[in-house]
Design a protein around this motif. Structure first.
Motif, PDB file in Angstrom:
ATOM      1  N   LEU A   1       0.808  -1.214   0.000  1.00  0.00           N
ATOM      2  CA  LEU A   1       0.000   0.000   0.000  1.00  0.00           C
ATOM      3  C   LEU A   1       0.850   1.277   0.000  1.00  0.00           C
ATOM      4  O   LEU A   1       0.326   2.367  -0.148  1.00  0.00           O
ATOM      5  CB  LEU A   1      -0.947   0.002   1.208  1.00  0.00           C
ATOM      6  CG  LEU A   1      -1.906  -1.191   1.292  1.00  0.00           C
ATOM      7  CD1 LEU A   1      -2.705  -1.143   2.591  1.00  0.00           C
ATOM      8  CD2 LEU A   1      -2.822  -1.234   0.085  1.00  0.00           C
ATOM      9  N   HIS A   2       2.166   1.110   0.181  1.00  0.00           N
ATOM     10  CA  HIS A   2       3.076   2.262   0.130  1.00  0.00           C
ATOM     11  C   HIS A   2       3.130   2.818  -1.280  1.00  0.00           C
ATOM     12  O   HIS A   2       3.178   2.055  -2.250  1.00  0.00           O
ATOM     13  CB  HIS A   2       4.512   1.837   0.482  1.00  0.00           C
ATOM     14  CG  HIS A   2       4.859   1.930   1.916  1.00  0.00           C
ATOM     15  ND1 HIS A   2       4.898   3.109   2.617  1.00  0.00           N
ATOM     16  CD2 HIS A   2       5.225   0.962   2.800  1.00  0.00           C
ATOM     17  CE1 HIS A   2       5.274   2.869   3.855  1.00  0.00           C
ATOM     18  NE2 HIS A   2       5.458   1.570   4.001  1.00  0.00           N
ATOM     19  N   PRO A   3       3.185   4.138  -1.423  1.00  0.00           N
ATOM     20  CA  PRO A   3       3.458   4.698  -2.746  1.00  0.00           C
ATOM     21  C   PRO A   3       4.899   4.350  -3.152  1.00  0.00           C
ATOM     22  O   PRO A   3       5.763   4.164  -2.284  1.00  0.00           O
ATOM     23  CB  PRO A   3       3.280   6.207  -2.557  1.00  0.00           C
ATOM     24  CG  PRO A   3       3.225   6.453  -1.099  1.00  0.00           C
ATOM     25  CD  PRO A   3       2.943   5.151  -0.406  1.00  0.00           C
ATOM     26  N   PRO A   4       5.167   4.252  -4.449  1.00  0.00           N
ATOM     27  CA  PRO A   4       6.519   3.899  -4.911  1.00  0.00           C
ATOM     28  C   PRO A   4       7.616   4.803  -4.339  1.00  0.00           C
ATOM     29  O   PRO A   4       8.723   4.337  -4.076  1.00  0.00           O
ATOM     30  CB  PRO A   4       6.419   4.037  -6.429  1.00  0.00           C
ATOM     31  CG  PRO A   4       4.973   3.820  -6.737  1.00  0.00           C
ATOM     32  CD  PRO A   4       4.223   4.386  -5.559  1.00  0.00           C
ATOM     33  N   ALA A   5       7.328   6.072  -4.115  1.00  0.00           N
ATOM     34  CA  ALA A   5       8.337   6.989  -3.571  1.00  0.00           C
ATOM     35  C   ALA A   5       8.782   6.556  -2.170  1.00  0.00           C
ATOM     36  O   ALA A   5       9.967   6.687  -1.826  1.00  0.00           O
ATOM     37  CB  ALA A   5       7.792   8.415  -3.545  1.00  0.00           C
ATOM     38  N   ASN A   6       7.853   6.043  -1.357  1.00  0.00           N
ATOM     39  CA  ASN A   6       8.224   5.569  -0.024  1.00  0.00           C
ATOM     40  C   ASN A   6       9.139   4.350  -0.110  1.00  0.00           C
ATOM     41  O   ASN A   6      10.125   4.253   0.617  1.00  0.00           O
ATOM     42  CB  ASN A   6       6.977   5.201   0.783  1.00  0.00           C
ATOM     43  CG  ASN A   6       6.233   6.390   1.335  1.00  0.00           C
ATOM     44  OD1 ASN A   6       6.529   7.539   1.004  1.00  0.00           O
ATOM     45  ND2 ASN A   6       5.238   6.129   2.161  1.00  0.00           N
ATOM     46  N   ILE A   7       8.798   3.412  -0.981  1.00  0.00           N
ATOM     47  CA  ILE A   7       9.612   2.208  -1.146  1.00  0.00           C
ATOM     48  C   ILE A   7      11.018   2.597  -1.597  1.00  0.00           C
ATOM     49  O   ILE A   7      12.015   2.107  -1.064  1.00  0.00           O
ATOM     50  CB  ILE A   7       8.977   1.238  -2.173  1.00  0.00           C
ATOM     51  CG1 ILE A   7       7.592   0.780  -1.703  1.00  0.00           C
ATOM     52  CG2 ILE A   7       9.891   0.051  -2.462  1.00  0.00           C
ATOM     53  CD1 ILE A   7       7.579  -0.166  -0.546  1.00  0.00           C
ATOM     54  N   ALA A   8      11.106   3.486  -2.568  1.00  0.00           N
ATOM     55  CA  ALA A   8      12.411   3.925  -3.080  1.00  0.00           C
ATOM     56  C   ALA A   8      13.221   4.604  -1.983  1.00  0.00           C
ATOM     57  O   ALA A   8      14.440   4.381  -1.858  1.00  0.00           O
ATOM     58  CB  ALA A   8      12.225   4.863  -4.263  1.00  0.00           C
TER      59      ALA A   8
ATOM     60  N   ALA B   1      16.970   5.642   3.610  1.00  0.00           N
ATOM     61  CA  ALA B   1      16.441   6.848   4.252  1.00  0.00           C
ATOM     62  C   ALA B   1      15.154   6.510   4.993  1.00  0.00           C
ATOM     63  O   ALA B   1      14.267   5.856   4.443  1.00  0.00           O
ATOM     64  CB  ALA B   1      16.178   7.929   3.207  1.00  0.00           C
ATOM     65  N   ALA B   2      15.063   6.963   6.222  1.00  0.00           N
ATOM     66  CA  ALA B   2      13.867   6.720   7.027  1.00  0.00           C
ATOM     67  C   ALA B   2      12.717   7.595   6.533  1.00  0.00           C
ATOM     68  O   ALA B   2      12.931   8.727   6.099  1.00  0.00           O
ATOM     69  CB  ALA B   2      14.153   7.024   8.493  1.00  0.00           C
ATOM     70  N   LEU B   3      11.513   7.054   6.588  1.00  0.00           N
ATOM     71  CA  LEU B   3      10.329   7.828   6.229  1.00  0.00           C
ATOM     72  C   LEU B   3      10.025   8.860   7.304  1.00  0.00           C
ATOM     73  O   LEU B   3      10.241   8.618   8.495  1.00  0.00           O
ATOM     74  CB  LEU B   3       9.121   6.909   6.056  1.00  0.00           C
ATOM     75  CG  LEU B   3       9.180   5.872   4.949  1.00  0.00           C
ATOM     76  CD1 LEU B   3       7.903   5.036   4.949  1.00  0.00           C
ATOM     77  CD2 LEU B   3       9.414   6.512   3.602  1.00  0.00           C
TER      78      LEU B   3
ATOM     79  N   LEU C   1      18.271   0.627   8.906  1.00  0.00           N
ATOM     80  CA  LEU C   1      17.111   1.373   9.401  1.00  0.00           C
ATOM     81  C   LEU C   1      16.489   0.772  10.670  1.00  0.00           C
ATOM     82  O   LEU C   1      15.549   1.335  11.222  1.00  0.00           O
ATOM     83  CB  LEU C   1      16.041   1.488   8.317  1.00  0.00           C
ATOM     84  CG  LEU C   1      16.376   2.425   7.153  1.00  0.00           C
ATOM     85  CD1 LEU C   1      15.245   2.453   6.140  1.00  0.00           C
ATOM     86  CD2 LEU C   1      16.676   3.836   7.653  1.00  0.00           C
ATOM     87  N   LEU C   2      17.021  -0.356  11.144  1.00  0.00           N
ATOM     88  CA  LEU C   2      16.440  -0.994  12.331  1.00  0.00           C
ATOM     89  C   LEU C   2      16.485  -0.070  13.545  1.00  0.00           C
ATOM     90  O   LEU C   2      15.488   0.081  14.252  1.00  0.00           O
ATOM     91  CB  LEU C   2      17.138  -2.314  12.646  1.00  0.00           C
ATOM     92  CG  LEU C   2      16.649  -3.038  13.911  1.00  0.00           C
ATOM     93  CD1 LEU C   2      15.157  -3.340  13.838  1.00  0.00           C
ATOM     94  CD2 LEU C   2      17.455  -4.310  14.141  1.00  0.00           C
ATOM     95  N   ASP C   3      17.620   0.563  13.805  1.00  0.00           N
ATOM     96  CA  ASP C   3      17.721   1.426  14.980  1.00  0.00           C
ATOM     97  C   ASP C   3      16.761   2.607  14.896  1.00  0.00           C
ATOM     98  O   ASP C   3      16.184   3.021  15.908  1.00  0.00           O
ATOM     99  CB  ASP C   3      19.160   1.896  15.187  1.00  0.00           C
ATOM    100  CG  ASP C   3      20.059   0.761  15.659  1.00  0.00           C
ATOM    101  OD1 ASP C   3      19.569  -0.145  16.376  1.00  0.00           O
ATOM    102  OD2 ASP C   3      21.249   0.762  15.301  1.00  0.00           O
ATOM    103  N   SER C   4      16.560   3.137  13.693  1.00  0.00           N
ATOM    104  CA  SER C   4      15.603   4.221  13.503  1.00  0.00           C
ATOM    105  C   SER C   4      14.193   3.749  13.848  1.00  0.00           C
ATOM    106  O   SER C   4      13.433   4.462  14.512  1.00  0.00           O
ATOM    107  CB  SER C   4      15.661   4.717  12.053  1.00  0.00           C
ATOM    108  OG  SER C   4      14.575   5.547  11.759  1.00  0.00           O
ATOM    109  N   GLN C   5      13.850   2.552  13.418  1.00  0.00           N
ATOM    110  CA  GLN C   5      12.520   2.018  13.723  1.00  0.00           C
ATOM    111  C   GLN C   5      12.354   1.768  15.221  1.00  0.00           C
ATOM    112  O   GLN C   5      11.312   2.086  15.790  1.00  0.00           O
ATOM    113  CB  GLN C   5      12.263   0.735  12.937  1.00  0.00           C
ATOM    114  CG  GLN C   5      12.031   0.982  11.474  1.00  0.00           C
ATOM    115  CD  GLN C   5      11.077  -0.031  10.887  1.00  0.00           C
ATOM    116  OE1 GLN C   5      11.034  -1.190  11.284  1.00  0.00           O
ATOM    117  NE2 GLN C   5      10.289   0.415   9.938  1.00  0.00           N
TER     118      GLN C   5
END
Length: 170
Positions: A36-43, A49-51, A123-127
């Motif tokens: 359901l993510h827009p392609p820009a989020n996946i990229a 890069a964190a969302l 990105l694990l630590d960011s999450q």
């Protein structure tokens, strides 16, 4: 059971696996929230890069919309209380969250052994820093990931059946 469930947690906790097993066991439809993510989020995530919250709001609204008819189990990180609140508002119905909880070491090991997933280990630590564990006033069940998937699903179903006020009154 007209289940509206979000299987939540940080990357590597097993959201997709548990959500698919829960959907199969209950006859619900499984939806991978990543789809359901827009392609820009996946990229953005794929390049490490964190969302931001602004990146996430439209995606979370889509998650809530998809839950509205019921009979749905979605794998979605839903890391913050405000994210879960938006999902519930958008669904316009009660939503139960299954938070898959694990240590950083277990999560990192799982992520290191995944193949063909866009989310990098970096990105694990960011999450983990973003994660707000569900509060006692939320419709949520917290289950440790250090057990087999079928036990996680059974624990969740036993808990929601025991605490569902509609089922108790019938």
């Amino acid at each position: 059971m007209n289940l509206r469930c979000v299987v939540m947690g940080v990357s590597g906790c097993g959201k997709s696996t548990v959500a698919a097993a829960l959907a199969q066991r209950t006859g619900a439809t499984y939806v991978d929230g990543d789809a359901l993510h827009p392609p820009a989020n996946i990229a953005k995530m794929a390049r490490g890069a964190a969302l931001t919250d602004d990146d996430r709001w439209p995606w979370l609204a889509s998650v809530g919309d998809r839950l509205r008819p019921g009979g749905i189990v979605i794998a979605c990180s839903a890391l913050k209380r405000s994210y879960r609140d938006l999902i519930v508002r958008q669904a316009r119905q009660p939503v139960t969250f299954l938070h898959l909880d694990g240590t950083r070491e277990v999560l990192a090991d799982r992520m290191a052994h995944r193949h063909r997933h866009f989310m990098p280990l970096s990105l694990l630590d960011s999450q983990l820093a973003t994660l707000e564990r569900p509060g006692s006033d939320e419709d949520a069940v917290i289950v440790s990931i250090d057990q087999p998937v079928d036990m996680i699903v059974t624990r969740f179903l036993t808990t929601i059946r025991f605490t569902d006020p509609l089922e108790k009154s019938q």
